[in-house]
Design a protein around this motif. Structure first.
Motif, PDB file in Angstrom:
ATOM      1  N   ARG A 183      18.241  -1.814  -5.609  1.00  0.00           N
ATOM      2  CA  ARG A 183      16.873  -1.905  -6.104  1.00  0.00           C
ATOM      3  C   ARG A 183      16.514  -3.352  -6.420  1.00  0.00           C
ATOM      4  NH1 ARG A 183      17.790   1.959 -11.052  1.00  0.00           N
ATOM      5  NH2 ARG A 183      19.544   0.488 -11.086  1.00  0.00           N
ATOM      6  N   ARG A 184      17.534  -4.209  -6.476  1.00  0.00           N
ATOM      7  CA  ARG A 184      17.305  -5.626  -6.795  1.00  0.00           C
ATOM      8  C   ARG A 184      17.927  -6.471  -5.687  1.00  0.00           C
ATOM      9  NH1 ARG A 184      19.589  -6.830 -12.535  1.00  0.00           N
ATOM     10  NH2 ARG A 184      21.265  -5.421 -11.840  1.00  0.00           N
ATOM     11  N   GLY A 196       8.511  -4.902   7.011  1.00  0.00           N
ATOM     12  CA  GLY A 196       8.805  -3.752   6.178  1.00  0.00           C
ATOM     13  C   GLY A 196      10.095  -3.783   5.395  1.00  0.00           C
ATOM     14  N   ALA A 197      10.890  -4.848   5.507  1.00  0.00           N
ATOM     15  CA  ALA A 197      12.110  -4.934   4.706  1.00  0.00           C
ATOM     16  C   ALA A 197      11.744  -4.915   3.226  1.00  0.00           C
ATOM     17  CB  ALA A 197      12.884  -6.207   5.040  1.00  0.00           C
ATOM     18  N   ARG A 198      12.384  -4.045   2.471  1.00  0.00           N
ATOM     19  CA  ARG A 198      12.022  -3.871   1.061  1.00  0.00           C
ATOM     20  C   ARG A 198      12.920  -4.753   0.193  1.00  0.00           C
ATOM     21  NH1 ARG A 198       8.603   0.113   0.153  1.00  0.00           N
ATOM     22  NH2 ARG A 198       9.179   0.261  -2.049  1.00  0.00           N
ATOM     23  N   VAL A 199      12.306  -5.749  -0.422  1.00  0.00           N
ATOM     24  CA  VAL A 199      13.041  -6.679  -1.268  1.00  0.00           C
ATOM     25  C   VAL A 199      12.243  -6.927  -2.542  1.00  0.00           C
ATOM     26  CG1 VAL A 199      14.183  -7.813   0.683  1.00  0.00           C
ATOM     27  CG2 VAL A 199      12.009  -8.715  -0.167  1.00  0.00           C
ATOM     28  N   ALA A 200      12.953  -7.356  -3.577  1.00  0.00           N
ATOM     29  CA  ALA A 200      12.277  -7.700  -4.826  1.00  0.00           C
ATOM     30  C   ALA A 200      11.670  -9.090  -4.762  1.00  0.00           C
ATOM     31  CB  ALA A 200      13.273  -7.618  -5.991  1.00  0.00           C
ATOM     32  N   ASP A 213      -1.031 -12.292  -2.551  1.00  0.00           N
ATOM     33  CA  ASP A 213       0.403 -12.166  -2.791  1.00  0.00           C
ATOM     34  C   ASP A 213       0.815 -12.902  -4.059  1.00  0.00           C
ATOM     35  OD1 ASP A 213       1.092 -10.560  -0.683  1.00  0.00           O
ATOM     36  OD2 ASP A 213       1.692 -12.202   0.651  1.00  0.00           O
ATOM     37  N   VAL A 258      10.391  -9.275   6.154  1.00  0.00           N
ATOM     38  CA  VAL A 258       9.671  -8.680   5.022  1.00  0.00           C
ATOM     39  C   VAL A 258       8.300  -8.176   5.484  1.00  0.00           C
ATOM     40  CG1 VAL A 258       8.616  -9.165   2.782  1.00  0.00           C
ATOM     41  CG2 VAL A 258      10.911 -10.028   3.307  1.00  0.00           C
ATOM     42  N   ARG A 309       4.802  -8.657  -1.021  1.00  0.00           N
ATOM     43  CA  ARG A 309       6.044  -8.820  -1.776  1.00  0.00           C
ATOM     44  C   ARG A 309       6.020 -10.158  -2.515  1.00  0.00           C
ATOM     45  NH1 ARG A 309       8.689  -4.025  -2.384  1.00  0.00           N
ATOM     46  NH2 ARG A 309       8.290  -2.810  -0.494  1.00  0.00           N
ATOM     47  N   GLN A 333       7.059 -13.720  -3.626  1.00  0.00           N
ATOM     48  CA  GLN A 333       7.637 -14.788  -2.820  1.00  0.00           C
ATOM     49  C   GLN A 333       7.844 -16.057  -3.634  1.00  0.00           C
ATOM     50  OE1 GLN A 333       5.220 -15.083   0.966  1.00  0.00           O
ATOM     51  NE2 GLN A 333       4.333 -13.245   0.036  1.00  0.00           N
TER      52      GLN A 333
END
Length: 382
Positions: free
Chosen positions: A234-235, A255-259, A348, A252, A318, A320
């Motif tokens: 999740r992190r 669709g890459a899911r990153v914090a 963003d 990203v 996301r 940045q």
């Protein structure tokens, strides 16, 4: 590692004194004892090669035959470009970086002894892998995925990010140092799909096995970590350097899911990067397309640029962090400043960090700009 043996094979085309200067400088910088030995012939070379040795094999067929043998974790360094070389198990081949490649070879040999990692394959190609570092006693540690740069050329590889691996590991973070097929040998599609697959591999059983100390299986299947995993998916932060920043932010956008997504001196505007002929036409060469400078480059080419350039993919949706050394190539400074401003204007959550430093200061642990970046990454994960 307290001792490093460097062996120069017969026929290596380089000034012996210069090789000695490079080696001694790296020995001192890394705090190790070292020795440079010049092999008389292939038989003498073979007698000197043991696991952990750094070897410049030279042109001899007998010497080069040793590269593919199971001689342990040897670091083979060709100062000229030498594509398609297959090493014995556990060995590394660095090439095409000139005499300075010897310094990278010594750094790699010392790093992997001081900071052991587990290598996990995410595909069948020899270049589809990542090195996973997990802090001792980690319990749900955040993960930083690193994507190296090198203007998308195969002479540069994941080893250049190893100093950051050690620094982040020391901060209690797990690190996934990603290798991928570069477009100069495999095409643009292979590169982009590899980065996406490499990031997705964090959620596979193979990574869980590696993180918990089990045997890492090549490839891995679908699935997510269980509750006892030492990694906290999740992190996750993805950080790319130079061309690697373009690949990271594009992933990203896809669709890459990153914090948090971090650009370290990124090539973030591919259209202007092509028009300005950065790194001797690296952008058009990587994308495998006609340059946008040419008359009527075509709709397909325009579409490839639109899909690949982070600036044209905004907003990413996301958080940045855009990091830029003020003493870097002025075009990269321009790209970073304009990208950060455009990201903010697009809605963003994008922070811009510019400090003194050149292109490599952003991946040098002792540099103030990296220290500030690491603090920002850690803060974002708490």
């Amino acid at each position: 590692m307290s001792e490093v043996l460097v062996v120069a094979g017969p026929g290596v085309v380089a000034d012996p004194g210069l090789l000695a200067e490079v080696a001694e400088r790296e020995f001192a910088a890394l705090g190790v004892r070292g020795e440079l030995v010049h092999a008389r012939d292939p038989a003498h070379l073979r007698s000197l090669v043991i696991g952990g040795t750094v070897v410049l094999p030279g042109p001899s067929a007998e010497a080069r035959d040793l590269i593919g043998r199971p001689l342990g974790p040897v670091v083979w360094v060709d100062i000229e470009r030498a594509d398609g070389v297959t090493t014995g198990e556990g060995a590394t081949h660095l090439h095409g970086r000139g005499v300075g490649g010897l310094a990278w070879g010594i750094r790699h040999a010392v790093h992997r002894t001081r900071h052991p990692s587990r290598r996990v394959s995410y595909g069948p190609s020899p270049e589809q892998w990542g090195d996973l570092y997990v802090p001792a006693g980690a319990a749900h540690a955040p993960v930083v995925a690193l994507v190296h740069g090198g203007y998308w050329r195969s002479i540069w590889a994941a080893d250049i990010m190893e100093p950051l691996c050690a620094d982040l590991l020391g901060r209690g973070l797990a690190v996934w140092n990603l290798e991928y097929r570069r477009p100069d040998l495999h095409g643009w599609h292979a590169t982009t799909t590899d980065v996406a697959a490499g990031l997705a591999a964090l959620a596979t059983p193979a990574l869980q096995d590696a993180a918990t100390g089990g045997e890492a299986a090549p490839g891995g299947g679908a699935g997510a970590f269980g509750g006892d995993s030492p990694l906290d998916l999740r992190r996750v932060v993805v950080a790319g350097h130079s061309a690697g920043a373009q690949l990271a932010l594009r992933a990203v956008a896809d669709g890459a899911r990153v914090a948090l997504a971090v650009s370290l001196a990124g090539v973030l505007d591919l259209v202007e990067g092509d028009r300005r002929w950065v790194s001797s036409g690296a952008v058009a060469a990587a994308l495998g397309r006609r340059s946008t400078q040419e008359a009527d480059p075509g709709e397909e080419t325009a579409g490839v640029y639109a899909g690949a350039s982070p600036l044209l993919r905004l907003p990413l949706g996301r958080r940045q962090l855009i990091v830029q050394g003020a003493a870097d190539d002025l075009d990269l400074v321009d790209f970073s400043r304009r990208y950060a401003r455009a990201a903010q204007e697009a809605g963003d959550d994008a922070e811009y960090l510019e400090m003194p430093g050149d292109h490599f200061a952003v991946i040098t642990p002792s540099a103030p700009i990296w220290q500030a970046t690491a603090r920002a990454i850690t803060a974002a994960l708490t």
